[in-house]
Design a protein around this motif. Structure first.
Motif, mmCIF file in Angstrom:
data_model
loop_
_atom_site.group_PDB
_atom_site.id
_atom_site.type_symbol
_atom_site.label_atom_id
_atom_site.label_comp_id
_atom_site.label_asym_id
_atom_site.label_seq_id
_atom_site.Cartn_x
_atom_site.Cartn_y
_atom_site.Cartn_z
ATOM 1 N N PRO A 1 4.535 8.265 0.161
ATOM 2 C CA PRO A 1 3.447 7.824 1.214
ATOM 3 C C PRO A 1 2.179 7.726 0.654
ATOM 4 O O PRO A 1 1.430 6.920 0.939
ATOM 5 C CB PRO A 1 3.123 9.032 2.312
ATOM 6 N N ALA A 2 1.975 8.603 -0.450
ATOM 7 C CA ALA A 2 0.578 8.248 -1.316
ATOM 8 C C ALA A 2 0.466 7.030 -1.649
ATOM 9 O O ALA A 2 -0.647 6.210 -1.735
ATOM 10 C CB ALA A 2 0.438 9.336 -2.203
ATOM 11 N N LEU A 56 -1.605 1.195 -1.599
ATOM 12 C CA LEU A 56 -1.479 -0.135 -1.884
ATOM 13 C C LEU A 56 -1.983 -1.047 -0.657
ATOM 14 O O LEU A 56 -1.759 -2.223 -0.652
ATOM 15 C CB LEU A 56 -0.027 -0.296 -2.189
ATOM 16 N N VAL A 57 -2.417 -0.302 0.533
ATOM 17 C CA VAL A 57 -2.925 -0.965 1.528
ATOM 18 C C VAL A 57 -4.561 -1.382 1.359
ATOM 19 O O VAL A 57 -5.334 -0.879 1.738
ATOM 20 C CB VAL A 57 -2.757 -0.350 3.078
ATOM 21 N N LEU A 58 -4.571 -2.810 0.523
ATOM 22 C CA LEU A 58 -5.817 -2.952 0.058
ATOM 23 C C LEU A 58 -6.532 -4.114 1.101
ATOM 24 O O LEU A 58 -5.742 -4.870 1.501
ATOM 25 C CB LEU A 58 -5.736 -3.790 -1.275
ATOM 26 N N PRO A 59 -7.928 -4.064 1.239
ATOM 27 C CA PRO A 59 -8.462 -5.150 2.067
ATOM 28 C C PRO A 59 -8.262 -6.429 1.479
ATOM 29 O O PRO A 59 -8.329 -6.643 0.255
ATOM 30 C CB PRO A 59 -9.829 -4.628 2.107
ATOM 31 N N PRO A 60 -7.888 -7.634 2.047
ATOM 32 C CA PRO A 60 -7.558 -8.805 1.557
ATOM 33 C C PRO A 60 -8.585 -9.564 0.547
ATOM 34 O O PRO A 60 -8.350 -10.104 -0.125
ATOM 35 C CB PRO A 60 -7.549 -9.627 2.769
ATOM 36 N N PRO A 61 -9.969 -9.244 0.813
ATOM 37 C CA PRO A 61 -10.830 -9.836 -0.043
ATOM 38 C C PRO A 61 -10.677 -8.897 -1.554
ATOM 39 O O PRO A 61 -10.880 -10.045 -2.584
ATOM 40 C CB PRO A 61 -12.245 -9.159 0.287
ATOM 41 N N SER A 62 -10.252 -7.826 -1.633
ATOM 42 C CA SER A 62 -10.218 -7.389 -2.972
ATOM 43 C C SER A 62 -9.031 -8.153 -3.647
ATOM 44 O O SER A 62 -9.025 -8.302 -4.872
ATOM 45 C CB SER A 62 -9.723 -5.881 -2.843
ATOM 46 N N MET A 104 -2.708 -7.545 -11.195
ATOM 47 C CA MET A 104 -2.330 -6.047 -10.780
ATOM 48 C C MET A 104 -3.391 -5.195 -11.773
ATOM 49 O O MET A 104 -3.766 -4.451 -11.188
ATOM 50 C CB MET A 104 -0.881 -5.705 -11.064
ATOM 51 N N ALA A 105 -3.449 -5.742 -13.101
ATOM 52 C CA ALA A 105 -4.175 -4.819 -14.069
ATOM 53 C C ALA A 105 -5.740 -4.957 -13.477
ATOM 54 O O ALA A 105 -6.547 -3.941 -13.633
ATOM 55 C CB ALA A 105 -4.185 -5.692 -15.256
ATOM 56 N N ARG A 106 -6.127 -6.192 -13.021
ATOM 57 C CA ARG A 106 -7.534 -6.145 -12.521
ATOM 58 C C ARG A 106 -7.556 -5.159 -11.248
ATOM 59 O O ARG A 106 -8.727 -4.609 -11.079
ATOM 60 C CB ARG A 106 -7.890 -7.602 -12.182
ATOM 61 N N LEU A 107 -6.634 -5.252 -10.269
ATOM 62 C CA LEU A 107 -6.790 -4.356 -9.243
ATOM 63 C C LEU A 107 -7.002 -3.023 -9.514
ATOM 64 O O LEU A 107 -7.483 -2.078 -8.998
ATOM 65 C CB LEU A 107 -5.391 -4.648 -8.318
ATOM 66 N N SER A 145 3.711 -6.696 0.608
ATOM 67 C CA SER A 145 2.510 -7.497 1.126
ATOM 68 C C SER A 145 1.489 -7.894 0.098
ATOM 69 O O SER A 145 1.274 -9.041 0.080
ATOM 70 C CB SER A 145 1.761 -6.562 2.329
ATOM 71 N N LEU A 146 1.306 -7.015 -0.906
ATOM 72 C CA LEU A 146 0.745 -7.401 -2.079
ATOM 73 C C LEU A 146 1.408 -8.375 -2.873
ATOM 74 O O LEU A 146 0.768 -9.351 -3.203
ATOM 75 C CB LEU A 146 0.392 -6.329 -2.963
#
Length: 383
Positions: A95-96, A101-107, A140-143, A333-334
């Motif tokens: 769950p953590a 991983l629920v990131l805002p779309p702009p990111s 993914m590395a940038r995120l 989703s990502l």
């Protein structure tokens, strides 16, 4: 007579495994394959029953680590991956990971735009093959907040190859050499370097588990994203009408990707192992048995998707390409967001679509359907 693959593992890289999968569903939705020494499940209902059954685990009870990795630096990473564990560790940390991983779309969109802006003006053949792996990895590395690293791509290639069931002793040696500097990059990161890494660091402890699962995100991005994007691009390459529709209706791209993923999944199968005897779909499976779950076949199950081989823009999808139950991929989703932005770039850049349709081939794999587009004679070694 149809040219069926020789077995369910060969289906992953077969040109057209759909008829074979459908025959299994119709005649043997769950059976024991003596040559593979595995139970094989192909129908959606049976696969979901296995994925949800408490006796079915992601690793054999007596072999939590692959034997070939024991005593290597790879063992410490593999043993800490949330997706390769069950029980309390998985229940506490999954769950953590999903929440982080629920990131805002702009990111996500910003990271995709920054990476994809550096793509060549025209992507064909070997250049496309390179970017199928490099772009999702860089995003993914940038995120995660990682700084640029010219060696990261090669190290990840070695790391991923070492974890494959097809890995040789040389592959494992190279992967063992690569994993230490890959982990060190996370150990050097400030916890608040990015929203994603901050969320992971606040929820996943101890540091060794944090670093292993941050590296696990790069690992999961590698094969799955390359397969997902490559399969969508192949569908576009062989269907000029589909490309024209997307030019006129770009908002339909999400449906195109979702339907392509259902028809031609990036991950064709996964496995579960019985920790205790269990009765599933009228069969008694014994403790220690392994089950090969044909996720790609389940997506073609007519009980879930009427006219399953037909491409339909708008349909109610119950696809299993990202798994199901407690081990469903939390980054689906990502992954779909990254695929959408990559495919958009390709549509704008207009590669030589007929050439891509002619030259594609599959990378050797027992579970991931990854198309490569360079001419086989000129490609040399593959990622």
């Amino acid at each position: 007579m149809r040219d069926f693959p020789s077995d369910p593992l060969a289906a992953v890289t077969h040109p057209d495994p759909a008829p074979y999968y459908q025959q299994l569903q119709a005649t043997r939705p769950l059976y024991f394959d003596r040559a593979l020494q595995l139970w094989v499940a192909s129908s959606a209902s049976v696969i979901e029953a296995v994925l949800a059954h408490p006796a079915c685990r992601v690793r054999p009870t007596l072999q939590p680590l692959p034997a070939a990795l024991r005593g290597t630096p790879l063992a410490g990473v593999f043993g800490r991956l949330i997706r390769m564990n069950d029980g309390e560790y998985h229940a506490r940390l999954k769950p953590a990971l999903a929440t982080a991983l629920v990131l805002p779309p702009p990111s996500v969109d910003d990271c995709c735009a920054q990476v994809l802006a550096t793509m060549p003006a025209r992507l064909d053949g070997a250049a496309l093959d390179d970017w199928l792996f490099a772009a999702p990895l860089q995003i993914m590395a940038r995120l995660l907040g990682l700084p640029p690293d010219a060696n990261r791509l090669a190290r990840m290639r070695d790391f991923v190859a070492a974890l494959s069931p097809l890995a040789t002793a040389a592959d494992i040696a190279r992967g063992s050499a690569a994993v230490t500097p890959l982990l060190a990059q996370f150990a050097a990161l400030p916890a608040a370097v990015s929203p994603l890494y901050a969320a992971l660091a606040s929820r996943i402890t101890p540091p060794a588990s944090l670093h292993a699962n941050a590296l696990g995100l790069l690992l999961q991005t590698w094969d799955a994203s390359a397969g997902l994007i490559g399969n969508v691009l192949y569908r576009l390459a062989v269907d000029a009408g589909l490309r024209e529709i997307l030019r006129q209706q770009p908002a339909w791209l999400d449906d195109c990707i979702a339907e392509s993923q259902r028809l031609d999944a990036a991950i064709h199968n996964t496995r579960r192992y019985l920790a205790a005897d269990a009765d599933i779909a009228g069969h008694t499976l014994r403790a220690g048995d392994g089950v090969l779950l044909l996720l790609a076949a389940a997506n073609l199950d007519p009980a879930r998707h009427p006219q399953p081989l037909r491409f339909e823009w708008q349909r109610e999808r119950q696809e299993l390409g990202f798994g199901a139950a407690t081990h469903r991929c939390p980054g689906s989703s990502l992954a779909l967001s990254i695929a959408r932005q990559f495919v958009q770039q390709c549509l704008h850049r207009a590669p030589d679509w007929p050439a891509l349709a002619r030259s594609h081939r599959f990378r050797a794999s027992l579970n991931a359907r990854i198309r490569l587009f360079a001419d086989a004679a000129a490609a040399g070694s593959t990622p």
